[in-house]
Design a protein around this motif. Structure first.
Motif, PDB file in Angstrom:
ATOM      1  N   ASN A   1      33.043  29.970 -26.009  1.00 18.02           N
ATOM      2  CA  ASN A   1      33.955  28.893 -26.567  1.00 18.02           C
ATOM      3  C   ASN A   1      34.101  27.727 -25.814  1.00 18.02           C
ATOM      4  OD1 ASN A   1      35.593  31.877 -27.027  1.00 18.02           O
ATOM      5  ND2 ASN A   1      35.870  30.473 -28.899  1.00 18.02           N
ATOM      6  N   THR A   2      33.784  27.555 -24.428  1.00 18.34           N
ATOM      7  CA  THR A   2      33.858  26.480 -23.691  1.00 18.34           C
ATOM      8  C   THR A   2      32.731  25.633 -24.245  1.00 18.34           C
ATOM      9  OG1 THR A   2      34.365  27.535 -21.928  1.00 18.34           O
ATOM     10  CG2 THR A   2      33.307  25.603 -21.288  1.00 18.34           C
ATOM     11  N   LEU A   3      31.730  25.941 -24.952  1.00 17.21           N
ATOM     12  CA  LEU A   3      30.457  25.170 -25.208  1.00 17.21           C
ATOM     13  C   LEU A   3      31.035  23.874 -26.222  1.00 17.21           C
ATOM     14  CD1 LEU A   3      27.672  27.838 -25.323  1.00 17.21           C
ATOM     15  CD2 LEU A   3      28.426  26.540 -23.489  1.00 17.21           C
ATOM     16  N   PRO A   4      31.568  24.638 -27.470  1.00 18.38           N
ATOM     17  CA  PRO A   4      32.015  23.496 -28.471  1.00 18.38           C
ATOM     18  C   PRO A   4      33.249  22.880 -28.038  1.00 18.38           C
ATOM     19  CG  PRO A   4      32.396  25.899 -29.352  1.00 18.38           C
ATOM     20  CD  PRO A   4      31.540  25.915 -27.922  1.00 18.38           C
ATOM     21  N   ILE A   5      34.028  23.378 -27.245  1.00 16.18           N
ATOM     22  CA  ILE A   5      35.410  22.870 -26.625  1.00 16.18           C
ATOM     23  C   ILE A   5      34.889  21.450 -25.880  1.00 16.18           C
ATOM     24  CG2 ILE A   5      37.250  22.775 -25.109  1.00 16.18           C
ATOM     25  CD1 ILE A   5      37.784  25.693 -26.238  1.00 16.18           C
ATOM     26  N   ARG A   6      33.991  21.504 -24.968  1.00 17.41           N
ATOM     27  CA  ARG A   6      33.477  20.663 -24.244  1.00 17.41           C
ATOM     28  C   ARG A   6      32.581  19.614 -24.950  1.00 17.41           C
ATOM     29  NH1 ARG A   6      37.387  19.818 -21.296  1.00 17.41           N
ATOM     30  NH2 ARG A   6      37.636  20.889 -19.289  1.00 17.41           N
ATOM     31  N   ARG A   7      31.673  20.079 -25.976  1.00 12.71           N
ATOM     32  CA  ARG A   7      30.802  19.098 -26.528  1.00 12.71           C
ATOM     33  C   ARG A   7      31.051  18.259 -27.693  1.00 12.71           C
ATOM     34  NH1 ARG A   7      28.358  19.380 -31.316  1.00 12.71           N
ATOM     35  NH2 ARG A   7      28.849  21.337 -31.839  1.00 12.71           N
ATOM     36  N   LEU A   8      32.297  18.848 -28.282  1.00 14.57           N
ATOM     37  CA  LEU A   8      33.015  18.204 -29.396  1.00 14.57           C
ATOM     38  C   LEU A   8      33.827  16.890 -28.795  1.00 14.57           C
ATOM     39  CD1 LEU A   8      33.806  21.258 -31.730  1.00 14.57           C
ATOM     40  CD2 LEU A   8      31.785  19.545 -31.983  1.00 14.57           C
ATOM     41  N   LYS A   9      34.503  17.063 -28.017  1.00 15.98           N
ATOM     42  CA  LYS A   9      35.275  16.134 -27.176  1.00 15.98           C
ATOM     43  C   LYS A   9      36.284  15.483 -28.172  1.00 15.98           C
ATOM     44  CE  LYS A   9      31.990  14.367 -24.169  1.00 15.98           C
ATOM     45  NZ  LYS A   9      31.021  13.256 -23.834  1.00 15.98           N
ATOM     46  N   LEU A  10      37.107  16.689 -28.807  1.00 22.25           N
ATOM     47  CA  LEU A  10      38.080  16.278 -29.880  1.00 22.25           C
ATOM     48  C   LEU A  10      39.381  15.500 -29.158  1.00 22.25           C
ATOM     49  CD1 LEU A  10      38.216  20.048 -31.488  1.00 22.25           C
ATOM     50  CD2 LEU A  10      36.948  17.912 -32.153  1.00 22.25           C
ATOM     51  N   ALA A  11      39.875  14.754 -30.001  1.00 16.60           N
ATOM     52  CA  ALA A  11      41.225  14.257 -29.494  1.00 16.60           C
ATOM     53  C   ALA A  11      42.359  15.075 -29.979  1.00 16.60           C
ATOM     54  CB  ALA A  11      41.356  12.855 -30.390  1.00 16.60           C
ATOM     55  N   GLN A  12      43.483  14.920 -29.308  1.00 14.55           N
ATOM     56  CA  GLN A  12      44.256  15.768 -29.651  1.00 14.55           C
ATOM     57  C   GLN A  12      44.790  15.545 -31.189  1.00 14.55           C
ATOM     58  OE1 GLN A  12      47.154  15.951 -26.377  1.00 14.55           O
ATOM     59  NE2 GLN A  12      49.096  16.292 -28.065  1.00 14.55           N
ATOM     60  N   GLY A  13      45.030  16.818 -31.896  1.00 11.52           N
ATOM     61  CA  GLY A  13      45.367  16.949 -33.164  1.00 11.52           C
ATOM     62  C   GLY A  13      43.903  17.038 -34.040  1.00 11.52           C
ATOM     63  N   GLU A  14      42.861  16.526 -33.655  1.00  7.57           N
ATOM     64  CA  GLU A  14      41.786  16.753 -34.357  1.00  7.57           C
ATOM     65  C   GLU A  14      41.254  18.060 -34.365  1.00  7.57           C
ATOM     66  OE1 GLU A  14      37.192  14.458 -34.414  1.00  7.57           O
ATOM     67  OE2 GLU A  14      38.517  14.551 -32.500  1.00  7.57           O
ATOM     68  N   ARG A  15      40.648  18.546 -35.635  1.00 10.34           N
ATOM     69  CA  ARG A  15      40.006  19.659 -36.033  1.00 10.34           C
ATOM     70  C   ARG A  15      38.470  19.338 -36.614  1.00 10.34           C
ATOM     71  NH1 ARG A  15      39.190  22.642 -40.726  1.00 10.34           N
ATOM     72  NH2 ARG A  15      39.422  25.140 -40.248  1.00 10.34           N
ATOM     73  N   GLN A  16      37.698  20.111 -36.077  1.00  8.87           N
ATOM     74  CA  GLN A  16      36.134  19.990 -36.582  1.00  8.87           C
ATOM     75  C   GLN A  16      35.418  21.464 -36.850  1.00  8.87           C
ATOM     76  OE1 GLN A  16      34.213  17.172 -36.394  1.00  8.87           O
ATOM     77  NE2 GLN A  16      32.860  18.662 -37.665  1.00  8.87           N
TER      78      GLN A  16
ATOM     79  N   TYR B   1      37.197  24.364 -34.337  1.00 12.16           N
ATOM     80  CA  TYR B   1      38.073  24.148 -33.225  1.00 12.16           C
ATOM     81  C   TYR B   1      38.989  23.115 -33.656  1.00 12.16           C
ATOM     82  CZ  TYR B   1      35.256  27.454 -30.672  1.00 12.16           C
ATOM     83  OH  TYR B   1      34.692  28.559 -30.110  1.00 12.16           O
ATOM     84  N   SER B   2      40.389  23.123 -32.908  1.00  9.24           N
ATOM     85  CA  SER B   2      41.224  22.219 -33.108  1.00  9.24           C
ATOM     86  C   SER B   2      41.816  22.075 -31.695  1.00  9.24           C
ATOM     87  CB  SER B   2      42.520  22.574 -33.935  1.00  9.24           C
ATOM     88  OG  SER B   2      42.001  22.774 -35.113  1.00  9.24           O
ATOM     89  N   CYS B   3      41.920  20.726 -31.293  1.00 11.50           N
ATOM     90  CA  CYS B   3      42.532  20.397 -30.010  1.00 11.50           C
ATOM     91  C   CYS B   3      44.147  20.313 -30.192  1.00 11.50           C
ATOM     92  CB  CYS B   3      42.127  18.953 -29.584  1.00 11.50           C
ATOM     93  SG  CYS B   3      42.828  18.689 -28.035  1.00 11.50           S
ATOM     94  N   ILE B   4      44.808  21.223 -29.274  1.00 11.98           N
ATOM     95  CA  ILE B   4      46.204  21.446 -29.531  1.00 11.98           C
ATOM     96  C   ILE B   4      46.840  20.563 -28.516  1.00 11.98           C
ATOM     97  CG2 ILE B   4      48.172  22.997 -29.202  1.00 11.98           C
ATOM     98  CD1 ILE B   4      46.544  23.557 -31.670  1.00 11.98           C
ATOM     99  N   GLU B   5      46.203  20.330 -27.253  1.00  9.12           N
ATOM    100  CA  GLU B   5      46.805  19.737 -26.091  1.00  9.12           C
ATOM    101  C   GLU B   5      45.516  19.494 -25.161  1.00  9.12           C
ATOM    102  OE1 GLU B   5      49.448  19.852 -21.795  1.00  9.12           O
ATOM    103  OE2 GLU B   5      49.682  21.630 -23.415  1.00  9.12           O
ATOM    104  N   LEU B   6      45.128  17.980 -25.089  1.00  7.70           N
ATOM    105  CA  LEU B   6      43.964  17.739 -24.668  1.00  7.70           C
ATOM    106  C   LEU B   6      43.654  18.404 -23.263  1.00  7.70           C
ATOM    107  CD1 LEU B   6      41.407  15.899 -25.131  1.00  7.70           C
ATOM    108  CD2 LEU B   6      42.754  13.940 -24.185  1.00  7.70           C
ATOM    109  N   ASN B   7      42.525  18.880 -22.986  1.00 11.24           N
ATOM    110  CA  ASN B   7      41.900  19.517 -21.908  1.00 11.24           C
ATOM    111  C   ASN B   7      42.677  20.740 -21.401  1.00 11.24           C
ATOM    112  OD1 ASN B   7      39.795  17.760 -21.748  1.00 11.24           O
ATOM    113  ND2 ASN B   7      41.139  16.215 -20.758  1.00 11.24           N
ATOM    114  N   ARG B   8      43.483  21.406 -22.144  1.00  7.15           N
ATOM    115  CA  ARG B   8      44.461  22.328 -21.887  1.00  7.15           C
ATOM    116  C   ARG B   8      44.642  23.579 -22.988  1.00  7.15           C
ATOM    117  NH1 ARG B   8      43.612  22.304 -17.435  1.00  7.15           N
ATOM    118  NH2 ARG B   8      44.300  20.606 -16.309  1.00  7.15           N
ATOM    119  N   GLU B   9      44.727  23.183 -24.337  1.00  2.67           N
ATOM    120  CA  GLU B   9      44.610  24.307 -25.336  1.00  2.67           C
ATOM    121  C   GLU B   9      43.983  23.847 -26.470  1.00  2.67           C
ATOM    122  OE1 GLU B   9      48.211  26.845 -27.507  1.00  2.67           O
ATOM    123  OE2 GLU B   9      48.892  25.632 -25.965  1.00  2.67           O
TER     124      GLU B   9
END
Length: 184
Positions: A104-119, A140-148
């Motif tokens: 799960n780390t791979l897309p979380i880090r690679r996508l660099k989602l902004a808070q609230g963004e979903r991909q 994947y969606s960013c709930i809290e940047l670099n945390r959740e």
């Protein structure tokens, strides 16, 4: 280099992972002892990513069973250990190994989602313990940047919010994995 462990919440199981961040990319080596569909297994795997978190190498071996080797170019083109093109996973950048929260780390880090963004993305899913590699849809969606982050397994109607640490490694994956030692 750092080492982390996860315990399975689905049954008996534990993983020990060595994580190494270098200038040329990210390298992991891990051993998983687990149980799936009522059958125990032991899995060893290695994954190498480039500095942008794109998988360029993965090797998995089940104790007493099969193995799979994947070579990616970071652009969605894959070959097996014999150099054969893997058309079934064409276009996938990430892999998802069923037995571990690490991938799960791979897309979380690679996508660099902004808070609230979903991909939504397509990934090369590696089933455990049979090591069958198939293409599946996830998001994947960013709930809290670099945390959740929220993981959605669109191919199986499953979702979970994942808490991560500073390296992007999962701390808590509700109903599936918990980082050890457990913290109250």
């Amino acid at each position: 280099m750092r080492e982390v462990r996860w315990a399975s919440e689905e049954g008996e199981g534990i993983e020990h992972l060595a994580f190494d961040a270098r200038a040329e990319g990210f390298f992991v080596e891990s051993a998983v002892v687990g149980q799936r569909y009522g059958k125990g297994y032991g899995l060893y795997y290695r994954v190498h990513c480039d500095p942008s978190w794109r998988v360029n190498y993965a090797f998995l071996k089940v104790a007493g069973g099969g193995e799979v080797e994947l070579h990616g170019d970071g652009e969605g083109h894959w070959r097996d250990g014999q150099g054969q093109t893997l058309k079934a996973i064409e276009g996938c950048i990430d892999i998802d190994i069923a037995a571990t929260p690490y991938t799960n780390t791979l897309p979380i880090r690679r996508l660099k989602l902004a808070q609230g963004e979903r991909q939504p993305i397509a990934v090369a899913y590696i089933a455990t313990p049979d090591l069958q590699v198939t293409r599946v849809e996830q998001a994947y969606s960013c709930i809290e940047l670099n945390r959740e982050y929220r993981y959605e397994g669109l191919f199986r109607s499953f979702a979970a919010n994942l808490k991560i640490d500073d390296d992007g490694l999962v701390i808590d994956y509700p109903t599936l994995f918990t980082r050890l030692p457990r913290t109250p």
